[in-house]
Structures are given as C-alpha cells and as structure tokens.
Design a protein around this motif. Structure first.
Motif, PDB file in Angstrom:
ATOM      1  N   SER A  76       0.852  -1.175   0.000  1.00  0.00           N
ATOM      2  CA  SER A  76       0.000   0.000   0.000  1.00  0.00           C
ATOM      3  C   SER A  76       0.897   1.238   0.000  1.00  0.00           C
ATOM      4  CB  SER A  76      -0.868  -0.049   1.268  1.00  0.00           C
ATOM      5  OG  SER A  76      -1.701   1.064   1.326  1.00  0.00           O
ATOM      6  N   VAL A  77       0.652   2.159  -0.921  1.00  0.00           N
ATOM      7  CA  VAL A  77       1.558   3.313  -1.055  1.00  0.00           C
ATOM      8  C   VAL A  77       0.793   4.608  -0.778  1.00  0.00           C
ATOM      9  CG1 VAL A  77       3.170   4.523  -2.579  1.00  0.00           C
ATOM     10  CG2 VAL A  77       2.838   2.050  -2.845  1.00  0.00           C
ATOM     11  N   ASN A  78       1.290   5.402   0.155  1.00  0.00           N
ATOM     12  CA  ASN A  78       0.704   6.732   0.373  1.00  0.00           C
ATOM     13  C   ASN A  78       1.706   7.799  -0.079  1.00  0.00           C
ATOM     14  OD1 ASN A  78       2.562   6.890   2.415  1.00  0.00           O
ATOM     15  ND2 ASN A  78       1.084   6.972   4.073  1.00  0.00           N
ATOM     16  N   GLY A  79       1.365   9.061   0.202  1.00  0.00           N
ATOM     17  CA  GLY A  79       2.194  10.157  -0.304  1.00  0.00           C
ATOM     18  C   GLY A  79       3.613  10.124   0.234  1.00  0.00           C
ATOM     19  N   GLU A 101      -0.469  -0.712  -4.701  1.00  0.00           N
ATOM     20  CA  GLU A 101      -1.766  -0.030  -4.705  1.00  0.00           C
ATOM     21  C   GLU A 101      -1.635   1.324  -4.006  1.00  0.00           C
ATOM     22  OE1 GLU A 101      -5.171  -2.366  -3.689  1.00  0.00           O
ATOM     23  OE2 GLU A 101      -6.365  -0.603  -3.116  1.00  0.00           O
ATOM     24  N   VAL A 102      -2.077   2.374  -4.674  1.00  0.00           N
ATOM     25  CA  VAL A 102      -2.071   3.689  -4.037  1.00  0.00           C
ATOM     26  C   VAL A 102      -3.299   3.767  -3.141  1.00  0.00           C
ATOM     27  CG1 VAL A 102      -2.045   6.185  -4.375  1.00  0.00           C
ATOM     28  CG2 VAL A 102      -0.889   4.698  -6.033  1.00  0.00           C
ATOM     29  N   ASN A 103      -3.072   4.100  -1.879  1.00  0.00           N
ATOM     30  CA  ASN A 103      -4.179   4.202  -0.929  1.00  0.00           C
ATOM     31  C   ASN A 103      -3.838   5.346   0.017  1.00  0.00           C
ATOM     32  OD1 ASN A 103      -5.360   3.514   1.893  1.00  0.00           O
ATOM     33  ND2 ASN A 103      -6.629   2.429   0.432  1.00  0.00           N
ATOM     34  N   ILE A 104      -4.661   6.401  -0.026  1.00  0.00           N
ATOM     35  CA  ILE A 104      -4.280   7.598   0.739  1.00  0.00           C
ATOM     36  C   ILE A 104      -5.404   8.092   1.637  1.00  0.00           C
ATOM     37  CG2 ILE A 104      -2.409   8.424  -0.734  1.00  0.00           C
ATOM     38  CD1 ILE A 104      -4.341  10.133  -2.276  1.00  0.00           C
ATOM     39  N   PHE A 105      -4.988   8.742   2.694  1.00  0.00           N
ATOM     40  CA  PHE A 105      -5.932   9.282   3.675  1.00  0.00           C
ATOM     41  C   PHE A 105      -6.560  10.559   3.112  1.00  0.00           C
ATOM     42  CE2 PHE A 105      -7.134  11.574   7.506  1.00  0.00           C
ATOM     43  CZ  PHE A 105      -7.672  10.570   8.295  1.00  0.00           C
ATOM     44  N   TYR A 106      -5.710  11.457   2.619  1.00  0.00           N
ATOM     45  CA  TYR A 106      -6.198  12.731   2.045  1.00  0.00           C
ATOM     46  C   TYR A 106      -6.388  12.499   0.548  1.00  0.00           C
ATOM     47  CZ  TYR A 106      -4.740  14.375   6.585  1.00  0.00           C
ATOM     48  OH  TYR A 106      -4.599  14.529   7.934  1.00  0.00           O
ATOM     49  N   ARG A 107      -7.516  11.884   0.215  1.00  0.00           N
ATOM     50  CA  ARG A 107      -7.703  11.395  -1.147  1.00  0.00           C
ATOM     51  C   ARG A 107      -8.212  12.485  -2.086  1.00  0.00           C
ATOM     52  NH1 ARG A 107      -8.998   5.976  -3.418  1.00  0.00           N
ATOM     53  NH2 ARG A 107     -10.102   6.397  -5.356  1.00  0.00           N
ATOM     54  N   SER A 108      -7.548  12.622  -3.235  1.00  0.00           N
ATOM     55  CA  SER A 108      -8.069  13.444  -4.329  1.00  0.00           C
ATOM     56  C   SER A 108      -7.531  12.819  -5.608  1.00  0.00           C
ATOM     57  CB  SER A 108      -7.597  14.893  -4.205  1.00  0.00           C
ATOM     58  OG  SER A 108      -6.216  14.982  -4.526  1.00  0.00           O
ATOM     59  N   LEU A 128      -2.405  -0.228  -8.883  1.00  0.00           N
ATOM     60  CA  LEU A 128      -3.821  -0.363  -8.517  1.00  0.00           C
ATOM     61  C   LEU A 128      -4.256   0.839  -7.675  1.00  0.00           C
ATOM     62  CD1 LEU A 128      -3.794  -4.138  -7.479  1.00  0.00           C
ATOM     63  CD2 LEU A 128      -4.325  -3.153  -9.730  1.00  0.00           C
ATOM     64  N   GLY A 129      -5.583   0.971  -7.528  1.00  0.00           N
ATOM     65  CA  GLY A 129      -6.128   1.990  -6.629  1.00  0.00           C
ATOM     66  C   GLY A 129      -6.383   3.328  -7.285  1.00  0.00           C
ATOM     67  N   LEU A 130      -6.258   3.397  -8.603  1.00  0.00           N
ATOM     68  CA  LEU A 130      -6.347   4.713  -9.248  1.00  0.00           C
ATOM     69  C   LEU A 130      -7.731   5.011  -9.829  1.00  0.00           C
ATOM     70  CD1 LEU A 130      -2.897   4.663 -11.100  1.00  0.00           C
ATOM     71  CD2 LEU A 130      -3.471   5.619  -8.859  1.00  0.00           C
ATOM     72  N   LYS A 131      -8.572   3.985  -9.922  1.00  0.00           N
ATOM     73  CA  LYS A 131      -9.887   4.195 -10.545  1.00  0.00           C
ATOM     74  C   LYS A 131     -10.806   4.948  -9.598  1.00  0.00           C
ATOM     75  CE  LYS A 131     -10.000   0.368 -13.711  1.00  0.00           C
ATOM     76  NZ  LYS A 131      -9.812  -1.029 -13.365  1.00  0.00           N
ATOM     77  N   ALA A 132     -11.714   5.728 -10.165  1.00  0.00           N
ATOM     78  CA  ALA A 132     -12.702   6.434  -9.337  1.00  0.00           C
ATOM     79  C   ALA A 132     -13.586   5.395  -8.665  1.00  0.00           C
ATOM     80  CB  ALA A 132     -13.535   7.341 -10.216  1.00  0.00           C
ATOM     81  N   PRO A 133     -13.919   5.599  -7.376  1.00  0.00           N
ATOM     82  CA  PRO A 133     -14.744   4.593  -6.690  1.00  0.00           C
ATOM     83  C   PRO A 133     -16.144   4.528  -7.289  1.00  0.00           C
ATOM     84  CG  PRO A 133     -14.413   6.528  -5.309  1.00  0.00           C
ATOM     85  CD  PRO A 133     -13.578   6.739  -6.534  1.00  0.00           C
ATOM     86  N   VAL A 134     -16.693   3.319  -7.343  1.00  0.00           N
ATOM     87  CA  VAL A 134     -18.071   3.176  -7.848  1.00  0.00           C
ATOM     88  C   VAL A 134     -18.983   2.805  -6.677  1.00  0.00           C
ATOM     89  CG1 VAL A 134     -17.514   2.546 -10.231  1.00  0.00           C
ATOM     90  CG2 VAL A 134     -17.576   0.766  -8.482  1.00  0.00           C
ATOM     91  N   ARG A 135     -20.249   3.218  -6.789  1.00  0.00           N
ATOM     92  CA  ARG A 135     -21.211   2.870  -5.726  1.00  0.00           C
ATOM     93  C   ARG A 135     -21.267   1.348  -5.561  1.00  0.00           C
ATOM     94  NH1 ARG A 135     -25.382   5.585  -3.176  1.00  0.00           N
ATOM     95  NH2 ARG A 135     -24.967   7.531  -4.259  1.00  0.00           N
ATOM     96  N   GLY A 136     -21.159   0.876  -4.356  1.00  0.00           N
ATOM     97  CA  GLY A 136     -21.190  -0.574  -4.115  1.00  0.00           C
ATOM     98  C   GLY A 136     -19.861  -1.249  -4.405  1.00  0.00           C
ATOM     99  N   GLY A 154      -6.604  -5.732  -5.510  1.00  0.00           N
ATOM    100  CA  GLY A 154      -5.468  -5.437  -4.642  1.00  0.00           C
ATOM    101  C   GLY A 154      -5.767  -5.700  -3.176  1.00  0.00           C
ATOM    102  N   ILE A 155      -5.787  -4.608  -2.390  1.00  0.00           N
ATOM    103  CA  ILE A 155      -5.928  -4.742  -0.935  1.00  0.00           C
ATOM    104  C   ILE A 155      -7.165  -5.548  -0.552  1.00  0.00           C
ATOM    105  CG2 ILE A 155      -6.351  -3.405   1.191  1.00  0.00           C
ATOM    106  CD1 ILE A 155      -4.464  -1.229  -0.043  1.00  0.00           C
ATOM    107  N   PHE A 156      -8.255  -5.362  -1.294  1.00  0.00           N
ATOM    108  CA  PHE A 156      -9.494  -6.067  -0.951  1.00  0.00           C
ATOM    109  C   PHE A 156      -9.296  -7.587  -0.950  1.00  0.00           C
ATOM    110  CE2 PHE A 156     -13.872  -7.602  -1.695  1.00  0.00           C
ATOM    111  CZ  PHE A 156     -14.474  -6.984  -0.615  1.00  0.00           C
ATOM    112  N   ALA A 157      -8.522  -8.076  -1.905  1.00  0.00           N
ATOM    113  CA  ALA A 157      -8.340  -9.535  -2.030  1.00  0.00           C
ATOM    114  C   ALA A 157      -7.048 -10.022  -1.390  1.00  0.00           C
ATOM    115  CB  ALA A 157      -8.333  -9.905  -3.517  1.00  0.00           C
TER     116      ALA A 157
END
Ligand code: PTJ
Length: 270
Positions: A76-79, A101-108, A128-136, A154-157
């Motif tokens: 998991s990679v943050n800033g 997978e990019v995973n950040i607290f201050y997400r934009s 991984l982690g770059l796609k806009a989140p989808v509902r559900g 990624g992280i989910f699995a």
C-alpha cells in the motif's frame, strides 16, 4: 526555494530527506499532514539513534517471510512512502510479486495521479487503486476514512498487506478482515505499531532496502523455514525490544549529559 545541502553537514542525510519531502509536497504527492508526520517520525528516529536496530531487523525478517509466503501480497503506497522510497518500493514489489496499490488518507484524484506518476518514473508498470470509486465497489468495512476505498484486485483480495506510515484505524480494520499487516512505523507506541501483525520500527528509507535484502536472502528458502520464522515471531516482544532500546539509550545519554560517549546497546550490524 531549493537549497544546496553541504555534504559535510552533520545532518546532511536528514536534510536531504526533508528536501525530498518538500519537493514532493510542492508537487502534490505529499499531503500537508505528511510533513507533520515526518517530523514525528524524525523525533523517534533521533531517540533510536537513526540506525536500524536488532528488533527492527527481527521484524524485517518476519515481514520478509510473510511476504514470501503470501498468495496475494500487496504494498500500500501513500504520499510519504512514494516520496521517500519510490524505486525501493517498486523493487520490493518485483522481488516479492506484490501488487502496488495507491491508498491515501487525504484522497483526491490529483494526488492519486501525482503518486502514480512518481511510481511510474520509478519503474512501476501496473498500479492499482487509481480508478474512481463506484457505488457498491470494494471498501474496507467499518472504516470511515477515505482509505476505506480499495481495489478489488489489490488490498481487498490481499492476504498480506505492507502498510508503510499507516493510520491505526486502517490496520485494525484490515486485521478484522483477516489480513496480515506489516507496518513500518518509527513510533513503537502508535496504534498502527501496536495493532499490526508485524511492525518494523525503523525509518522507511532504511526499512524498505533491508526488506529487499532479506527477501533476496530468503527467496530460495524452503516453506518450512519461512513458516518457522513467522511462528516464532512475537510482535509485542519485538516492540518491547524497541521501547527498551530507547529507554536504555536515554538512560545512557543521561549519564553523559547527552553526548554519545556511552555505548549504545544491541545495535544491529546491517
Ligand atoms: O498520503 P496520505 O494522504 O495517506 O497521508 C499520509 C499521512 C502520513 C499524512 C497519514 O498516514 C498520517 O497522518 O499518518 P500519521 O497518523 O501521522 O502517522 C504516521 C506515522 O508514521 C507516525 O507514527 C510517525 O512516527 C511515522 N513515520 C513518519 N515518518 C516516518 C515514519 N515511520 C517510518 N519512516 C518514516 N520516514
């Protein structure tokens, strides 16, 4: 303003790290709070003698064994992590077969793209982690921060997640999901450090290269050896070792009014 760091400056290494973080902060990679986090880390690094310690190496060994045993390891990679050790994180992902997978607290979206660009420059192909989140879409249950948004591949699995400079909430949530976490955190008292399966109490800039070396040493080891390393590992005991080192070092320094004349106990050689 960029400043030249004199190579003979007694704190040249630390100043170079600060410059790196500031550079990446200006380019939107590091969050404002990332600079504050670095300051907190530096304070603990100072207390640890700014060296890799024996307990940190023990945790590194267990972390490397967990990564090699994992079916689906993810880094998991943050800033801050992207700013401090991009090439090393990419190399570690290659030698362990881990996804990044990019995973950040201050997400934009802007920050996700800036971090991905740093990783790509460092040689990352698939991020991984770059796609806009989808509902559900996939999320970490019972986590309200933006770090709940994760990648299904990624992280989910994942079964094992390396979480450098984490916030404690997410480590707890990942543990509740049954995942093994390997944290890198200079503060042995942080919730992340306390809750993670393995905590490497060391500076990220030293911990990731050490992890790469240990993975390379262990990569041909039989599974039985890797299993023996993880079953013998006791994170609370190793954290206690880091805390004891700080206490011993301070007790020793207190005798000399703060100079380094007194021997520092149990330093690692690596
Ligand atoms: O990039 P984002 O949006 O995900 O934000 C990242 C930060 C770091 C701002 C976020 O995760 C955060 O707020 O972290 P914390 O809660 O301040 O925790 C950071 C922890 O990392 C602290 O316990 C620090 O001691 C530790 N730390 C800071 N710098 C280092 C470090 N540990 C290892 N190496 C470092 N260089």
């Amino acid at each position: 303003m960029r400043v030249e760091i004199p190579p003979d400056h007694p704190r040249a290494e630390s100043l170079r790290t600060r410059e790196k973080l500031l550079h990446h902060w200006k380019h939107g990679v590091v969050a404002d709070a990332g600079l504050i986090a670095q300051g907190r880390g530096e304070a603990f690094d100072y207390l640890l003698g700014e060296q890799t310690t024996t307990p940190a190496l023990e945790a590194t060994m267990a972390g490397a064994a967990y990564l090699l045993l994992a079916k689906k390891p993810v880094i998991s990679v943050n800033g801050n992590a992207a700013a401090l050790a991009p090439e090393e994180l990419v190399k570690l992902s290659m030698v362990t077969g881990s996804a990044l997978e990019v995973n950040i607290f201050y997400r934009s979206r802007k920050r996700l793209a800036a971090i991905a660009s740093v990783l790509r420059k460092a040689g990352a192909k698939d991020i991984l982690g770059l796609k806009a989140p989808v509902r559900g879409g996939p999320t970490i249950p019972e986590l309200s921060s933006m770090r709940r948004i994760v990648d299904a591949r990624g992280i989910f699995a994942a079964d094992v997640v390396l979480v450098p400079l984490e916030d404690g909430d997410r480590v707890e949530a990942l543990r509740r999901m049954g995942k093994t976490t390997i944290a890198v955190d200079l503060n042995p008292l942080s919730r992340t450090a306390q809750r993670s399966t393995v905590t490497i109490v060391d500076n990220l800039v030293r911990a990731i290269p050490n992890l790469i070396s240990v993975v390379e040493e262990l990569k041909d080891a039989p599974t039985s050896r890797l299993n023996a390393i993880v079953s013998a590992y006791d994170n609370k005991k190793v954290l206690g070792g880091s805390i004891a080192l700080i206490a011993e070092r301070l007790a020793s320094l207190s005798k000399t009014g703060g100079s380094e004349e007194a021997p520092i106990a149990r330093r690692a050689r690596r």
